[in-house]
Design a protein around this motif. Structure first.
Motif, PDB file in Angstrom:
ATOM      1  N   LEU A 380     -17.225  26.983 -15.820  1.00  0.00           N
ATOM      2  CA  LEU A 380     -18.092  27.569 -17.149  1.00  0.00           C
ATOM      3  C   LEU A 380     -17.069  27.430 -18.427  1.00  0.00           C
ATOM      4  CD1 LEU A 380     -20.295  30.554 -15.971  1.00  0.00           C
ATOM      5  CD2 LEU A 380     -20.776  28.191 -16.179  1.00  0.00           C
ATOM      6  N   GLU A 381     -15.849  27.814 -18.139  1.00  0.00           N
ATOM      7  CA  GLU A 381     -14.798  27.697 -19.250  1.00  0.00           C
ATOM      8  C   GLU A 381     -14.415  26.497 -19.804  1.00  0.00           C
ATOM      9  OE1 GLU A 381      -9.978  28.904 -20.001  1.00  0.00           O
ATOM     10  OE2 GLU A 381     -11.063  29.989 -18.196  1.00  0.00           O
ATOM     11  N   LYS A 382     -14.816  25.512 -19.088  1.00  0.00           N
ATOM     12  CA  LYS A 382     -14.756  24.105 -19.367  1.00  0.00           C
ATOM     13  C   LYS A 382     -15.383  23.872 -20.714  1.00  0.00           C
ATOM     14  CE  LYS A 382     -13.631  22.030 -14.817  1.00  0.00           C
ATOM     15  NZ  LYS A 382     -13.928  21.331 -14.002  1.00  0.00           N
ATOM     16  N   VAL A 383     -16.719  24.520 -20.755  1.00  0.00           N
ATOM     17  CA  VAL A 383     -17.481  24.373 -21.862  1.00  0.00           C
ATOM     18  C   VAL A 383     -17.608  25.626 -22.727  1.00  0.00           C
ATOM     19  CG1 VAL A 383     -20.093  23.845 -22.505  1.00  0.00           C
ATOM     20  CG2 VAL A 383     -19.310  22.939 -20.296  1.00  0.00           C
ATOM     21  N   PHE A 384     -17.524  26.763 -22.370  1.00  0.00           N
ATOM     22  CA  PHE A 384     -17.803  27.983 -23.101  1.00  0.00           C
ATOM     23  C   PHE A 384     -16.409  28.089 -23.869  1.00  0.00           C
ATOM     24  CE2 PHE A 384     -21.131  29.676 -20.128  1.00  0.00           C
ATOM     25  CZ  PHE A 384     -22.114  28.972 -20.757  1.00  0.00           C
ATOM     26  N   THR A 385     -15.167  27.727 -23.149  1.00  0.00           N
ATOM     27  CA  THR A 385     -13.800  28.088 -23.719  1.00  0.00           C
ATOM     28  C   THR A 385     -13.522  29.512 -23.300  1.00  0.00           C
ATOM     29  OG1 THR A 385     -14.354  28.654 -25.913  1.00  0.00           O
ATOM     30  CG2 THR A 385     -14.134  26.429 -25.742  1.00  0.00           C
ATOM     31  N   ARG A 386     -12.053  29.917 -23.660  1.00  0.00           N
ATOM     32  CA  ARG A 386     -11.683  31.291 -23.310  1.00  0.00           C
ATOM     33  C   ARG A 386     -11.810  31.850 -24.771  1.00  0.00           C
ATOM     34  NH1 ARG A 386      -9.250  34.396 -19.344  1.00  0.00           N
ATOM     35  NH2 ARG A 386      -9.834  32.646 -17.834  1.00  0.00           N
ATOM     36  N   HIS A 387     -12.355  33.318 -24.836  1.00  0.00           N
ATOM     37  CA  HIS A 387     -12.308  33.901 -25.803  1.00  0.00           C
ATOM     38  C   HIS A 387     -10.808  34.540 -26.257  1.00  0.00           C
ATOM     39  CE1 HIS A 387     -13.449  36.680 -29.082  1.00  0.00           C
ATOM     40  NE2 HIS A 387     -13.189  37.762 -28.486  1.00  0.00           N
ATOM     41  N   ARG A 388     -10.480  34.507 -27.377  1.00  0.00           N
ATOM     42  CA  ARG A 388      -8.984  35.271 -27.720  1.00  0.00           C
ATOM     43  C   ARG A 388      -9.191  36.143 -28.823  1.00  0.00           C
ATOM     44  NH1 ARG A 388      -5.924  34.069 -23.587  1.00  0.00           N
ATOM     45  NH2 ARG A 388      -5.743  32.090 -23.235  1.00  0.00           N
ATOM     46  N   ALA A 389      -9.271  37.632 -28.471  1.00  0.00           N
ATOM     47  CA  ALA A 389      -9.739  38.581 -29.482  1.00  0.00           C
ATOM     48  C   ALA A 389      -8.761  38.626 -30.668  1.00  0.00           C
ATOM     49  CB  ALA A 389      -9.900  39.930 -28.884  1.00  0.00           C
ATOM     50  N   GLN A 390      -9.217  39.038 -31.716  1.00  0.00           N
ATOM     51  CA  GLN A 390      -8.540  39.460 -32.851  1.00  0.00           C
ATOM     52  C   GLN A 390      -8.114  40.958 -32.535  1.00  0.00           C
ATOM     53  OE1 GLN A 390      -7.426  38.091 -35.448  1.00  0.00           O
ATOM     54  NE2 GLN A 390      -8.829  36.482 -36.381  1.00  0.00           N
ATOM     55  N   ILE A 391      -6.974  41.208 -32.892  1.00  0.00           N
ATOM     56  CA  ILE A 391      -6.159  42.562 -32.615  1.00  0.00           C
ATOM     57  C   ILE A 391      -6.608  43.525 -33.687  1.00  0.00           C
ATOM     58  CG2 ILE A 391      -4.076  43.871 -31.800  1.00  0.00           C
ATOM     59  CD1 ILE A 391      -5.074  42.095 -29.702  1.00  0.00           C
ATOM     60  N   HIS A 392      -7.263  44.600 -33.446  1.00  0.00           N
ATOM     61  CA  HIS A 392      -7.456  45.406 -34.749  1.00  0.00           C
ATOM     62  C   HIS A 392      -6.846  46.677 -34.581  1.00  0.00           C
ATOM     63  CE1 HIS A 392     -11.050  43.172 -35.880  1.00  0.00           C
ATOM     64  NE2 HIS A 392     -11.430  42.850 -34.748  1.00  0.00           N
ATOM     65  N   ALA A 393      -5.674  46.608 -35.369  1.00  0.00           N
ATOM     66  CA  ALA A 393      -4.852  47.809 -35.542  1.00  0.00           C
ATOM     67  C   ALA A 393      -5.046  48.596 -36.819  1.00  0.00           C
ATOM     68  CB  ALA A 393      -3.290  47.438 -35.067  1.00  0.00           C
ATOM     69  N   VAL A 394      -5.138  50.119 -36.618  1.00  0.00           N
ATOM     70  CA  VAL A 394      -5.191  50.885 -37.551  1.00  0.00           C
ATOM     71  C   VAL A 394      -3.959  51.476 -38.102  1.00  0.00           C
ATOM     72  CG1 VAL A 394      -7.601  51.456 -37.104  1.00  0.00           C
ATOM     73  CG2 VAL A 394      -5.709  52.818 -36.157  1.00  0.00           C
ATOM     74  N   THR A 395      -3.729  51.903 -39.359  1.00  0.00           N
ATOM     75  CA  THR A 395      -2.653  52.300 -40.120  1.00  0.00           C
ATOM     76  C   THR A 395      -2.959  53.506 -40.981  1.00  0.00           C
ATOM     77  OG1 THR A 395      -2.631  50.745 -41.787  1.00  0.00           O
ATOM     78  CG2 THR A 395      -1.136  50.204 -40.025  1.00  0.00           C
ATOM     79  N   GLY A 396      -1.989  54.375 -40.964  1.00  0.00           N
ATOM     80  CA  GLY A 396      -2.208  55.241 -41.789  1.00  0.00           C
ATOM     81  C   GLY A 396      -3.012  56.874 -41.253  1.00  0.00           C
ATOM     82  N   VAL A 397      -3.699  56.438 -40.319  1.00  0.00           N
ATOM     83  CA  VAL A 397      -4.659  57.593 -39.823  1.00  0.00           C
ATOM     84  C   VAL A 397      -3.740  58.581 -39.125  1.00  0.00           C
ATOM     85  CG1 VAL A 397      -6.276  58.398 -38.249  1.00  0.00           C
ATOM     86  CG2 VAL A 397      -6.661  56.270 -39.620  1.00  0.00           C
ATOM     87  N   TYR A 398      -2.884  58.070 -38.142  1.00  0.00           N
ATOM     88  CA  TYR A 398      -1.855  59.214 -37.329  1.00  0.00           C
ATOM     89  C   TYR A 398      -0.982  59.757 -38.337  1.00  0.00           C
ATOM     90  CZ  TYR A 398       1.105  60.715 -33.543  1.00  0.00           C
ATOM     91  OH  TYR A 398       1.878  61.591 -32.988  1.00  0.00           O
ATOM     92  N   GLY A 399      -0.400  58.847 -39.374  1.00  0.00           N
ATOM     93  CA  GLY A 399       0.613  59.686 -40.235  1.00  0.00           C
ATOM     94  C   GLY A 399      -0.101  60.738 -41.138  1.00  0.00           C
ATOM     95  N   SER A 400      -1.194  60.369 -41.402  1.00  0.00           N
ATOM     96  CA  SER A 400      -1.896  61.451 -42.486  1.00  0.00           C
ATOM     97  C   SER A 400      -2.033  62.945 -41.856  1.00  0.00           C
ATOM     98  CB  SER A 400      -3.277  60.864 -42.759  1.00  0.00           C
ATOM     99  OG  SER A 400      -4.136  60.906 -41.699  1.00  0.00           O
ATOM    100  N   ALA A 401      -2.156  62.859 -40.580  1.00  0.00           N
ATOM    101  CA  ALA A 401      -2.320  64.360 -39.717  1.00  0.00           C
ATOM    102  C   ALA A 401      -1.031  64.869 -39.761  1.00  0.00           C
ATOM    103  CB  ALA A 401      -2.703  63.940 -38.660  1.00  0.00           C
ATOM    104  N   TYR A 402       0.086  64.101 -40.158  1.00  0.00           N
ATOM    105  CA  TYR A 402       1.505  64.808 -40.242  1.00  0.00           C
ATOM    106  C   TYR A 402       2.131  65.027 -41.547  1.00  0.00           C
ATOM    107  CZ  TYR A 402       2.269  64.844 -35.116  1.00  0.00           C
ATOM    108  OH  TYR A 402       2.402  65.068 -33.809  1.00  0.00           O
ATOM    109  N   GLU A 403       1.231  64.977 -42.699  1.00  0.00           N
ATOM    110  CA  GLU A 403       1.536  65.235 -44.127  1.00  0.00           C
ATOM    111  C   GLU A 403       2.159  66.402 -44.149  1.00  0.00           C
ATOM    112  OE1 GLU A 403      -0.115  64.376 -48.447  1.00  0.00           O
ATOM    113  OE2 GLU A 403      -1.115  63.690 -46.681  1.00  0.00           O
ATOM    114  N   GLY A 404       3.603  66.522 -44.636  1.00  0.00           N
ATOM    115  CA  GLY A 404       4.070  67.826 -44.796  1.00  0.00           C
ATOM    116  C   GLY A 404       4.777  68.298 -43.520  1.00  0.00           C
ATOM    117  N   ASP A 405       4.496  67.579 -42.605  1.00  0.00           N
ATOM    118  CA  ASP A 405       5.480  67.912 -41.241  1.00  0.00           C
ATOM    119  C   ASP A 405       6.790  67.697 -41.453  1.00  0.00           C
ATOM    120  OD1 ASP A 405       4.657  68.890 -38.311  1.00  0.00           O
ATOM    121  OD2 ASP A 405       6.487  67.474 -38.246  1.00  0.00           O
ATOM    122  N   GLU A 406       7.723  68.786 -41.238  1.00  0.00           N
ATOM    123  CA  GLU A 406       9.249  68.638 -41.294  1.00  0.00           C
ATOM    124  C   GLU A 406       9.787  67.432 -40.210  1.00  0.00           C
ATOM    125  OE1 GLU A 406      11.623  72.097 -41.745  1.00  0.00           O
ATOM    126  OE2 GLU A 406      10.343  72.817 -43.455  1.00  0.00           O
ATOM    127  N   GLY A 407       9.393  68.008 -39.085  1.00  0.00           N
ATOM    128  CA  GLY A 407       9.753  67.060 -37.738  1.00  0.00           C
ATOM    129  C   GLY A 407       9.538  65.657 -37.968  1.00  0.00           C
TER     130      GLY A 407
END
Length: 557
Positions: A380-407
């Motif tokens: 089936l891959e001969k016709v359908f081809t192989r899917h290559r996903a777009q990588i969806h990474a998020v930024t800013g969410v993790y760091g925002s939880a540490y706003e003002g944290d000294e460590g």
């Protein structure tokens, strides 16, 4: 296709007609593109496969469930209860449209659509989630104008959460799984899977699997709880929570429908982004101690040591399994009618090209001719081809939880200081190798390290060690962080290190994270791994350690 085809042929060769077969196949490709990532082909041909399976089963296997619509993997990837509800049910609606689009009547197949939800540690939320799911599914099926009341019934399997299991103090996992199993039963699940206590460390042993199995038996046989339908119904809190979850899920479902349905939403990356943000937010709460995980970020064992090494773990010899499977394939090919096999595979390829024919029917023919799973997929891959996903990474969410944290600020300053001294920021490649699509950990590490000031490359899924090594060299990274969950670390990581050496990347640091048994730490370090981080690792602490490794390597070079 090959798995179900093999099941059908195994039955017929034992004299069992396919019309008598009962069971369930997951066959839910949309959640793979969202979170689980075990896909081969792009969305459109993948949806054709889903519809072909539904059509074939409806016409020829009336007792078989041709699709199990899964929210489990969304939950495990970090989705909130609202997101798991909304996206799972929206997937279900998309599959109903696919069946109706084939000319099937809604009552011909909707009663055999089943669901699969995860059950986490927010006890009442999980009970309410299952109650809300039944309400919403009934509403969503109604516009298809079913006449059979079973078409609007939501039947679901549930599995206790793997993400909630901890590598530290692992016997606590028995209590976690028990409570999650209880929530599933109180919420009205039709069937249940209970995880074993050691699954944050390795595959289950017979000992741990028996405890998991007996947890179900005790609930079923000793408590009388399953004798009561909806025992928490009427509770003000549970009813209010159910209504609230349903209301919020309706909003998210409407947003998806406004985009043209779930396939369009997945192609646009909406669920991937929202789930990724939720996962980063959740991890930050755990790392900050706002969400307590007993034995991990609070009430740790007195000696302060991880106790996973005290648990007897299952050790799988990957090399032996591989050799045994290759031997089986050689025997299969030596004893089959090669011409019949090639003709069956060619028919699958033609059907993919023309759009004519049912792909499951053709897969059954190929299975009778002893075509292998890989050969059918390749046809089936001969016709359908192989899917290559777009990588969806998020930024800013993790760091925002540490706003003002000294460590947190201190680690950022250490990263900034290195950049000032060397003229570049520390650079990390997060690598997923082998057939391991679980990328929650990889994405959380990517977003958290980026928020700490690292330059981060998130590698493609399903890389070979050679591909990961070349990407590391080309991007001139300081560190490769290997994210592992599928027990491939003992073969893939040493191969990666050898490839890095061959390509001249001797100075690149390799660290490993994920489900790695404590007994394998020494094996990996003997082969050049600088550090290993198991589930429950405090990410800022790990980042500080990785930064120290980078500094030390820079000084020595």
């Amino acid at each position: 296709l090959p798995v179900l085809a093999g099941y059908i042929v195994a039955a017929e060769e034992q004299g069992v007609d396919r019309a008598l077969l009962s069971g369930t196949i997951q066959n839910d490709i949309l959640k793979e593109f969202m979170v689980r990532n075990t896909y081969i082909y792009p969305p459109a041909p993948s949806m054709r496969i889903v519809a072909d399976v539904i059509e074939y089963a409806t016409q020829k296997m009336p007792r078989f469930n041709p699709i199990s619509v899964s929210g489990y993997h969304m939950h495990e990837a970090g989705a909130t209860a609202v997101q798991e509800l909304a996206f799972t049910l929206a997937d279900g609606v998309e599959y109903l449209r696919g069946g109706v689009g084939r000319g099937l009547g809604i009552d011909d197949f909707a009663p055999r659509v089943s669901f699969f939800f995860a059950i986490g540690m927010n006890f009442f939320m999980e009970v309410a989630k299952l109650r809300a799911a039944r309400l919403l599914w009934s509403e969503l099926v109604a516009p298809f104008k079913p006449r059979d009341p079973r078409s609007q019934m939501l039947r679901t399997h549930c599995q206790t959460s793997g993400v909630s299991l901890a590598a530290e103090d692992p016997y606590n996992n028995v209590a976690r799984t028990t409570l999650e199993a209880l929530a599933a039963v109180l919420g009205g699940t039709q069937s249940l899977h209970t995880n074993a206590l050691d699954e944050a460390l390795a595959l289950p042993t017979p000992f741990s699997a028996r405890i998991a199995r007996n947890t179900q038996l005790i609930l079923a046989e000793e408590t009388s709880i399953p004798n009561v339908i909806d025992p928490l119904g009427g509770s003000y809190y549970v009813e209010s929570l159910t209504a609230s979850l349903a209301a919020e899920a309706r909003k998210l479902i409407a947003r998806v429908e406004g985009m043209g349905g779930m396939t369009k939403a997945v192609e646009a990356g909406l669920p991937q982004r929202l789930i990724g943000e939720a996962a980063a937010r959740k991890q930050a709460k755990i790392d900050r101690g706002e969400d307590v995980v007993v034995g991990v970020n609070k009430y740790r064992p007195p000696d302060g040591k991880e106790t996973g090494e005290k648990v007897d773990l299952l050790d799988v010899d990957n090399a032996a399994v591989r050799e045994a499977q290759i031997a089986r394939l050689k025997a299969l090919r030596a004893n089959r009618d090669e011409a019949a096999c090639k003709n069956a595979l060619a028919a699958m390829t033609r059907a993919a090209e023309t759009g004519q024919g049912n792909l499951l029917e053709l897969s059954v023919t190929a299975s009778r001719a002893r075509a292998s799973l890989g050969e059918m997929s390749d046809a089936l891959e001969k016709v359908f081809t192989r899917h290559r996903a777009q990588i969806h990474a998020v930024t800013g969410v993790y760091g925002s939880a540490y706003e003002g944290d000294e460590g947190f600020a201190k680690i950022k300053e250490e990263v900034d200081s290195f950049a000032r001294e060397t003229g570049r920021r520390p650079r990390l490649l997060v690598a997923k190798m082998g057939q391991d699509g679980h990328d929650r950990g990889a994405k959380v590490i990517a977003t958290s390290f980026a928020d700490l000031g690292f330059e981060v490359d998130l590698g493609a899924l399903f890389q070979t060690p050679g591909e990961a090594a070349r990407e590391a060299i080309e991007n001139d990274v300081h560190v490769v962080g290997v994210s592992s969950q599928a027990a491939g670390h003992k073969t893939l990581v040493p191969d990666l290190i050898e490839e890095l050496k061959r390509l001249g990347g001797n100075d690149i640091i390799v660290v490993c994270g994920g489900v790695v048994p404590a007994q394998d730490y020494g094996f990996l370090m003997d082969r050049g791994v600088a550090a290993v981080y198991g589930p429950g690792t405090h990410i800022p602490t790990a980042a500080a350690e990785v930064m120290a490794l980078v500094r030390d390597r820079h000084r020595r070079s």
